[in-house]
Motif scaffolding. Structure first.
Motif, PDB file in Angstrom:
ATOM      1  N   ILE A  26       0.866  -1.180   0.000  1.00  0.00           N
ATOM      2  CA  ILE A  26       0.000   0.000   0.000  1.00  0.00           C
ATOM      3  C   ILE A  26       0.900   1.226   0.000  1.00  0.00           C
ATOM      4  O   ILE A  26       1.846   1.312   0.780  1.00  0.00           O
ATOM      5  CB  ILE A  26      -0.916   0.026   1.238  1.00  0.00           C
ATOM      6  CG1 ILE A  26      -1.830  -1.200   1.248  1.00  0.00           C
ATOM      7  CG2 ILE A  26      -1.743   1.314   1.281  1.00  0.00           C
ATOM      8  CD1 ILE A  26      -2.660  -1.334   2.524  1.00  0.00           C
ATOM      9  N   PRO A  29      -0.866   6.262   2.265  1.00  0.00           N
ATOM     10  CA  PRO A  29      -2.241   6.382   2.752  1.00  0.00           C
ATOM     11  C   PRO A  29      -2.573   7.714   3.412  1.00  0.00           C
ATOM     12  O   PRO A  29      -3.712   8.171   3.341  1.00  0.00           O
ATOM     13  CB  PRO A  29      -2.363   5.241   3.769  1.00  0.00           C
ATOM     14  CG  PRO A  29      -0.970   4.959   4.209  1.00  0.00           C
ATOM     15  CD  PRO A  29      -0.099   5.248   3.022  1.00  0.00           C
ATOM     16  N   TYR A  42      -7.960   3.886   2.391  1.00  0.00           N
ATOM     17  CA  TYR A  42      -6.958   3.097   3.116  1.00  0.00           C
ATOM     18  C   TYR A  42      -7.595   1.855   3.727  1.00  0.00           C
ATOM     19  O   TYR A  42      -7.020   0.755   3.659  1.00  0.00           O
ATOM     20  CB  TYR A  42      -6.319   3.978   4.184  1.00  0.00           C
ATOM     21  CG  TYR A  42      -5.334   3.259   5.080  1.00  0.00           C
ATOM     22  CD1 TYR A  42      -4.289   2.510   4.545  1.00  0.00           C
ATOM     23  CD2 TYR A  42      -5.443   3.350   6.468  1.00  0.00           C
ATOM     24  CE1 TYR A  42      -3.383   1.869   5.378  1.00  0.00           C
ATOM     25  CE2 TYR A  42      -4.536   2.716   7.297  1.00  0.00           C
ATOM     26  CZ  TYR A  42      -3.510   1.962   6.751  1.00  0.00           C
ATOM     27  OH  TYR A  42      -2.616   1.327   7.569  1.00  0.00           O
ATOM     28  N   THR A  55       1.331  -7.196   4.907  1.00  0.00           N
ATOM     29  CA  THR A  55       1.187  -5.968   4.135  1.00  0.00           C
ATOM     30  C   THR A  55       2.368  -5.048   4.420  1.00  0.00           C
ATOM     31  O   THR A  55       2.777  -4.900   5.582  1.00  0.00           O
ATOM     32  CB  THR A  55      -0.126  -5.247   4.492  1.00  0.00           C
ATOM     33  OG1 THR A  55      -1.231  -6.075   4.128  1.00  0.00           O
ATOM     34  CG2 THR A  55      -0.246  -3.912   3.768  1.00  0.00           C
ATOM     35  N   ILE A  57       3.566  -1.108   3.872  1.00  0.00           N
ATOM     36  CA  ILE A  57       3.177   0.255   3.500  1.00  0.00           C
ATOM     37  C   ILE A  57       4.452   1.025   3.179  1.00  0.00           C
ATOM     38  O   ILE A  57       5.324   1.187   4.034  1.00  0.00           O
ATOM     39  CB  ILE A  57       2.371   0.930   4.617  1.00  0.00           C
ATOM     40  CG1 ILE A  57       1.070   0.149   4.840  1.00  0.00           C
ATOM     41  CG2 ILE A  57       2.069   2.388   4.269  1.00  0.00           C
ATOM     42  CD1 ILE A  57       0.259   0.589   6.005  1.00  0.00           C
ATOM     43  N   MET A  61       2.577   7.296   6.089  1.00  0.00           N
ATOM     44  CA  MET A  61       1.412   6.882   6.870  1.00  0.00           C
ATOM     45  C   MET A  61       0.627   8.086   7.371  1.00  0.00           C
ATOM     46  O   MET A  61      -0.587   8.013   7.555  1.00  0.00           O
ATOM     47  CB  MET A  61       1.860   6.047   8.076  1.00  0.00           C
ATOM     48  CG  MET A  61       2.244   4.632   7.745  1.00  0.00           C
ATOM     49  SD  MET A  61       0.800   3.595   7.419  1.00  0.00           S
ATOM     50  CE  MET A  61       0.344   3.107   9.083  1.00  0.00           C
ATOM     51  N   THR A  77      -5.598   1.316  11.708  1.00  0.00           N
ATOM     52  CA  THR A  77      -4.938   0.127  11.161  1.00  0.00           C
ATOM     53  C   THR A  77      -5.199  -1.093  12.032  1.00  0.00           C
ATOM     54  O   THR A  77      -5.516  -2.182  11.522  1.00  0.00           O
ATOM     55  CB  THR A  77      -3.425   0.366  11.029  1.00  0.00           C
ATOM     56  OG1 THR A  77      -3.205   1.543  10.248  1.00  0.00           O
ATOM     57  CG2 THR A  77      -2.747  -0.813  10.371  1.00  0.00           C
ATOM     58  N   VAL A  85       1.192  -5.843   9.509  1.00  0.00           N
ATOM     59  CA  VAL A  85       1.466  -4.661   8.697  1.00  0.00           C
ATOM     60  C   VAL A  85       2.851  -4.114   9.052  1.00  0.00           C
ATOM     61  O   VAL A  85       3.120  -3.796  10.212  1.00  0.00           O
ATOM     62  CB  VAL A  85       0.402  -3.565   8.922  1.00  0.00           C
ATOM     63  CG1 VAL A  85       0.768  -2.295   8.152  1.00  0.00           C
ATOM     64  CG2 VAL A  85      -0.977  -4.062   8.508  1.00  0.00           C
ATOM     65  N   VAL A  87       5.792  -1.150   8.081  1.00  0.00           N
ATOM     66  CA  VAL A  87       5.802   0.224   7.577  1.00  0.00           C
ATOM     67  C   VAL A  87       7.215   0.622   7.191  1.00  0.00           C
ATOM     68  O   VAL A  87       8.178   0.353   7.918  1.00  0.00           O
ATOM     69  CB  VAL A  87       5.239   1.204   8.624  1.00  0.00           C
ATOM     70  CG1 VAL A  87       5.277   2.633   8.090  1.00  0.00           C
ATOM     71  CG2 VAL A  87       3.813   0.825   9.005  1.00  0.00           C
ATOM     72  N   GLY A 208      -2.896   4.342  -2.087  1.00  0.00           N
ATOM     73  CA  GLY A 208      -3.545   3.740  -0.932  1.00  0.00           C
ATOM     74  C   GLY A 208      -4.276   4.702  -0.028  1.00  0.00           C
ATOM     75  O   GLY A 208      -4.589   4.353   1.115  1.00  0.00           O
TER      76      GLY A 208
END
Length: 421
Positions: A26, A29, A42, A55, A57, A61, A77, A85, A87, A208
């Protein structure tokens, strides 16, 4: 890292996940703000990526590193994500990034592929990240590698990228094992494209949450949808595909009957406030009180934004190109049935102003339907100037506009002009 939480705060430079086969990406977002419309996209991206083992990202963020924004995106999230997730730091992810997400540079190593996340948020690759690339690529068991970072390296589509000198530092790090690097992956640009740099596919994704933007003459916003990138192994090859985010993807809050009812009430209430403020602004403007009018026009716009945010949670639109035809039956029903019925009722009950309001609106709704019919062929739609009578709301094209509104007689000098750029 916590197994209970979806956001993985990375502590160690290497994360061994031998059983994973897929991951989703993603991009961007939150860099344009954490408004409800952006967060619905998102949320849809998180729902779309649920089928993946994890996932990633690829940055941005939050709009900036304020504690408030980090707490907000973390809560959203944790409540919506279905898988772990990770990041990667973007240029907007300043402040307490480490407190929430951990290391700037790390590698997720699976049995068949590895994803190395390296920080170039300040348009320079951190030395720690470059050393990590060398270390991971040198491992005999590592075969298929994705190098991920936020800001693109130089490419054929955009100039918004790191310098050639910085790219040279990256190439120096991966060059001894270049054949293992299957993809370069980045965000930052609110669109998507695939290029080839140094003989390696460069995948850029920023769809995203942030509004899609024009990138170049070749990549227009109108040609790109919000999306994720899905990576998967197939017959020993690491492959990917872009997957559009359908705006019906996230429906959790619509399924709560109480929330749905209250959201609908909120939309109506905010739009009524919007109308009240605009009406008062018109009255103030006519009295020469321009500062007061300006205030109430701003208040009206604020109330509209509130209504749009509430509506965004409820809205389940079809694909953009299929949307216009859904508006036409509503307009036709209004002028063919509903408004005629109300005109008759008002006439029979001696309510001339109500009768007039419905009659005037009915005339405009007919033109609405005609213009909507024309606009279904978007590329052929030629009306670049539209006028609206501010007195009765009748709508006219440049070709049909006269000296006076044909419905209420208002002079053309009062018409509101809408001009396409």
């Amino acid at each position: 890292m916590s197994k209970d939480k979806k956001i993985q705060k990375v502590i160690e430079p290497m994360i061994w996940q031998q059983d994973i086969q897929t991951f989703s990406v993603i991009g961007d977002p939150g860099c344009e703000g954490l408004g409800t419309y952006n967060m619905k996209i998102y949320a849809g991206a998180l729902e779309k990526s649920a089928k993946s083992d994890f996932t990633l990202i690829v940055g941005d963020m939050v709009p900036d590193g304020s504690k408030k924004y980090y707490n907000e995106i973390q809560e959203i999230t944790e409540l919506i994500a279905h898988n772990p997730v990770y990041v990667l730091r973007g240029n907007h992810d300043t402040g307490d990034y480490e407190k929430h997400f951990g290391r700037h540079n790390y590698a997720i190593i699976a049995k068949e592929f590895a994803v190395i996340a390296i920080d170039n948020a300040m348009r320079t690759f951190e030395e720690e990240g470059l050393e990590l690339i060398k270390q991971v690529l040198a491992m005999e068991e590592v075969k298929n590698v994705v190098l991920s970072f936020h800001i693109p390296v130089p490419n054929h589509f955009i100039e918004n990228c790191v310098s050639e000198e910085e790219f040279a530092r990256l190439k120096e790090a991966y060059m001894p094992f270049k054949e293992k690097v299957k993809y370069l992956l980045c965000g930052h640009v609110h669109s998507c494209f695939v290029d080839e740099v140094d003989g390696i596919p460069l995948i850029c994704t920023g769809g995203g949450g942030a509004m899609i933007e024009d990138v170049s003459e070749e990549i227009k916003a109108s040609d790109v949808n919000h999306h994720i990138v899905y990576f998967y192994m197939e017959e020993g090859t690491l492959k990917y595909q872009f997957e559009d985010i359908n705006e019906t993807c996230y429906q959790r809050e619509q399924e709560d009957a109480i929330l749905k009812e209250k959201l609908e009430e909120a939309v109506k209430g905010e739009m009524m406030a919007h109308l009240r403020y605009l009406t008062f602004a018109d009255r103030a403007r006519k009295r020469g009180m321009n500062k007061i009018a300006n205030l109430f026009e701003a208040l009206a716009d604020s109330e509209y934004r509130h209504a749009r945010n509430f509506y965004a949670v409820l809205d389940q639109p079809p694909a953009f190109t299929a949307t216009i035809k859904d508006f036409i039956p509503v307009e036709q029903f209004e002028y063919e049935q509903l408004y005629k019925m109300m005109q008759q009722y008002a006439r029979e009950n001696h309510a001339p102003l109500t009768r007039q309001a419905y009659e005037n609106a009915s005339s405009a709704e007919r033109v609405h339907a005609e213009l909507l019919e024309e606009s279904m062929k978007m590329e052929q739609f030629e009306h670049d100037t539209i006028y609206v009578c501010p007195v009765c709301g009748f709508i006219m094209t440049e070709e049909s506009a006269l000296d006076r509104c044909i419905v209420c007689g208002a002079p053309a000098r009062q018409f509101h002009k809408f001009q396409a750029e």
